[in-house]
Design an enzyme around this catalytic site. Structure first.
Site, short mmCIF file in Angstrom:
data_model
loop_
_atom_site.label_atom_id
_atom_site.label_comp_id
_atom_site.label_asym_id
_atom_site.label_seq_id
_atom_site.Cartn_x
_atom_site.Cartn_y
_atom_site.Cartn_z
N LYS A 263 0.86 -1.18 0.00
CA LYS A 263 0.00 0.00 0.00
C LYS A 263 0.89 1.22 0.00
CE LYS A 263 -3.14 2.69 3.03
NZ LYS A 263 -4.01 2.70 4.22
N ASP A 268 -2.52 10.26 3.59
CA ASP A 268 -3.92 9.87 3.81
C ASP A 268 -4.61 10.92 4.66
OD1 ASP A 268 -6.33 8.65 4.15
OD2 ASP A 268 -5.60 7.01 5.43
N LYS A 275 -9.96 12.95 8.19
CA LYS A 275 -9.43 12.59 9.51
C LYS A 275 -9.36 13.82 10.38
CE LYS A 275 -6.31 8.78 8.20
NZ LYS A 275 -6.98 7.72 8.95
N ASP A 286 1.68 6.45 5.41
CA ASP A 286 0.70 5.50 4.88
C ASP A 286 1.18 4.78 3.62
OD1 ASP A 286 -1.67 4.30 5.58
OD2 ASP A 286 -2.93 5.66 4.42
N ASP A 345 -12.09 7.14 3.98
CA ASP A 345 -10.86 6.90 4.75
C ASP A 345 -10.48 5.41 4.74
OD1 ASP A 345 -8.68 7.58 6.22
OD2 ASP A 345 -9.75 7.80 8.13
N GLU A 347 -9.43 3.76 2.34
CA GLU A 347 -8.93 3.86 0.96
C GLU A 347 -7.87 2.82 0.64
OE1 GLU A 347 -7.59 5.41 3.42
OE2 GLU A 347 -5.47 5.10 2.99
N ARG A 349 -7.65 -0.34 1.23
CA ARG A 349 -8.19 -1.59 0.66
C ARG A 349 -8.62 -1.39 -0.79
NH1 ARG A 349 -12.56 -1.92 5.35
NH2 ARG A 349 -10.82 -0.85 6.38
N1 BES Z 1 -4.09 4.65 6.96
C1 BES Z 1 -5.18 4.37 7.80
C2 BES Z 1 -4.87 3.37 8.91
C3 BES Z 1 -3.83 3.78 9.92
C4 BES Z 1 -4.23 4.23 11.17
C5 BES Z 1 -2.48 3.64 9.68
C6 BES Z 1 -3.30 4.56 12.12
C7 BES Z 1 -1.54 3.97 10.62
C8 BES Z 1 -1.95 4.42 11.85
C9 BES Z 1 -6.33 3.79 6.98
O1 BES Z 1 -6.42 4.24 5.67
C10 BES Z 1 -7.60 4.19 7.66
O2 BES Z 1 -7.86 5.36 7.72
N2 BES Z 1 -8.35 3.22 8.15
C11 BES Z 1 -9.56 3.47 8.81
C12 BES Z 1 -10.57 2.44 8.35
C13 BES Z 1 -11.96 2.73 8.78
C14 BES Z 1 -12.48 3.97 8.08
C15 BES Z 1 -12.81 1.53 8.45
C16 BES Z 1 -9.33 3.37 10.31
O3 BES Z 1 -8.52 2.55 10.73
O4 BES Z 1 -9.91 4.15 11.04
ZN ZN Z 2 -4.70 4.85 4.82
MN MN Z 3 -7.51 6.05 5.52
#
Ligand code: BES
Ligand code: ZN
Ligand code: MN
Length: 497
Positions: A263, A268, A275, A286, A345, A347, A349
């Protein structure tokens, strides 16, 4: 800079520092005993008085030494012989490196620990020691006028093992250390420096320096490849998407191909599901999955492993503008599945979906993907453990064994079918988010839709890819996690397939 291994005695070598890793309550090795005698029994007196105990994590500095050609000595505790593991040795050696790398042009001699009753081999000691000196001496100075840490100008590792074998193990450590530092640098560069195009440029540079073959797909080619899921994420950014591919052929063309998929969300913001500031602060990290793939490919090529590996790095920026993808959008992924977007968010996946099915179509026999995918994985396993998810128990075991052999902590989470229920959509084949619960698993279940029957392991590195603070054994920032594990998998894969 090449790290030298030597059989010469510790008291004969010249450098700014001598690093001695000593085990707790263990007899001194022959070479340290000889050094102790040259030093008039200084080391045994320090141990006798318990001013130095060898406890893990402790260090003692001795300055103004005149009897030998290294005026400064750093004693570093290895813990008891039985307790020494790859991970604990790495901690000790990185702590040592970090504590003596604050001046430029420093040369060091490191005594290769020779510990009776340790479960580690001499080669393992040599590889970990050289890698740790290279990783520990690099900090987060990319953007500072006055650096806090300086790579060593010369590293000599001294021990009594077979010189040719030890040199090989040291060289392997050097390559691993430099590849980990490459991954760290990519993560540590801010999103103004590393965006899809500049990341891809760096991939091409790495290909040139290592002999890897690079292929970069631009946004038009991605469109032709029907990567509608990945491109939707890129839509809200001024930075066009790229898919960077690195090919390494170390075995016959008929041998199976290992695919590494990363990824690479270079920033992000969360997109329209923006966020909060606190959650966004570290989101330059990210692309840690893509950085791990780049680091691993760099190492695999230099180690000339007898294996065929292709690295795929899906590069996009998740931003907000008038063209951003929206909640309720229905995307068509490369494999034809439709995805209802209910959170922009989620994204990562969406990027991986298309890159995974691309890797399958290009003929991957086994896949590992790496992604800073979910905060839920960090909630489940903490900041230092990588989550493992798989569709194939045997392949999962191979990856977990490689992690163990590399001193990296991983833990498998279940892929029960009922988690997929959370991803059912009324209007599309899938939706891109489930409920709050088991979020790391539903993310993995989502990805499973894009790998067909190919044995696949997903590594969620959201916790370990980025360290929020400095600790004695580790600089904050990008960690280069999983580079070693991937290289170990590739080495195993080459020897068994
Ligand atoms: N890049 C983030 C996940 C992340 C969180 C990486 C903390 C490193 C540290 C990912 O894209 C994300 O935002 N995931 C969301 C998914 C949710 C919206 C289902 C999350 O983990 O909140
Ligand atoms: Zn992300
Ligand atoms: Mn995200």
């Amino acid at each position: 800079m090449a790290t030298q291994f030597t059989n010469e005695s510790l008291s004969s070598l010249t450098a700014d520092w001598l690093v001695l890793g000593l085990a707790e309550s263990a007899p001194l090795s022959a070479s340290i005993t000889e050094l102790d005698q040259t030093l008039g029994g200084l080391l045994s007196r320090l141990i006798e008085s318990e001013d130095f105990t060898g406890k893990a994590g402790t260090t003692t500095t001795l300055l103004g030494i005149t009897e030998i050609n290294t005026p400064r000595i750093l004693l570093a505790g290895l813990g008891t012989a039985e307790s020494i593991s790859l991970a604990s040795l790495e901690k000790t050696m990185k702590t040592a490196a970090r504590s003596i790398s604050s001046k430029p042009d420093t040369s060091i001699v490191v005594a290769l620990p020779e510990v009776e009753k340790s479960s580690l081999t001499t080669e393992q000691f040599a590889t970990v020691t050289s890698a740790s000196m290279i990783v520990g001496a690099v900090g987060q100075d990319l953007y500072r006028k006055e650096a806090a840490r300086f790579p060593f100008q010369q590293i000599t590792i001294a021990g009594s093992g077979d010189a040719a074998e030890c040199q090989q193990a040291v060289d392997r450590g050097t390559i691993l250390g430099e590849s980990i530092n490459l991954a760290r640098e990519m993560v540590n560069r801010h999103a103004g420096d590393i965006f899809p195009v500049s990341f891809a440029d760096r991939v091409v540079e790495v290909a040139k320096s290592t002999g890897l073959e690079a292929e970069i797909l631009d946004e038009n080619q991605l469109k032709q490849e029907k990567m509608g899921s990945m491109l939707a994420v890129a839509q809200g950014s001024d930075q066009p998407a790229r898919l960077a591919i690195l090919k390494y052929q170390g075995a016959d063309a008929s041998a199976p191909t290992l695919a590494l998929v990363g990824k690479g969300v270079t920033f992000d913001s969360g997109g329209l599901s923006l966020k909060p500031s606190d959650g966004m602060k570290t989101m330059k990290c990210d692309m840690g999955g893509a950085a791990a793939v780049l680091g691993a490919m760099n190492a695999i090529a230099q180690l000339k492993l007898p294996v065929n590996v292709i690295g795929y790095m899906g590069l996009v920026e998740n931003m907000v503008n008038g063209s951003s993808y929206k909640l309720g959008d229905v995307l068509t992924a490369r494999n034809g599945k439709t995805i209802e977007v209910l959170n922009t968010d989620a994204e990562g996946r969406l990027v991986l979906a298309d890159v995974l099915s691309f890797a399958v179509d290009r003929g991957a026999a086994n896949i590992i993907d790496l992604a800073t995918l979910t905060g839920a994985c960090v909630v489940a396993l903490g900041e230092e453990v990588t989550g493992v998810f798989a569709n194939n128990a045997e392949w999962s075991q191979v990856v977990q064994d490689a992690a163990q052999a590399s001193g990296e902590d991983v833990w498998e989470l279940p892929m029960f079918p009922q988690f997929a229920d959370q991803l059912k959509s009324d209007v599309a084949d899938l939706k891109n988010v489930g409920t709050r619960w088991g979020g790391a698993i539903t993310a993995a279940k989502f990805l499973e839709n894009f790998v067909s029957e190919t044995p696949w392991v997903h590594l969620d590195i959201a916790g370990p890819a980025f360290a929020s603070a400095n600790v004695p054994h580790r600089e904050g920032g990008g960690t280069g996690c999983m580079v070693k594990t991937l290289v170990e998998v590739a080495a195993q894969y080459g020897s068994t397939k």
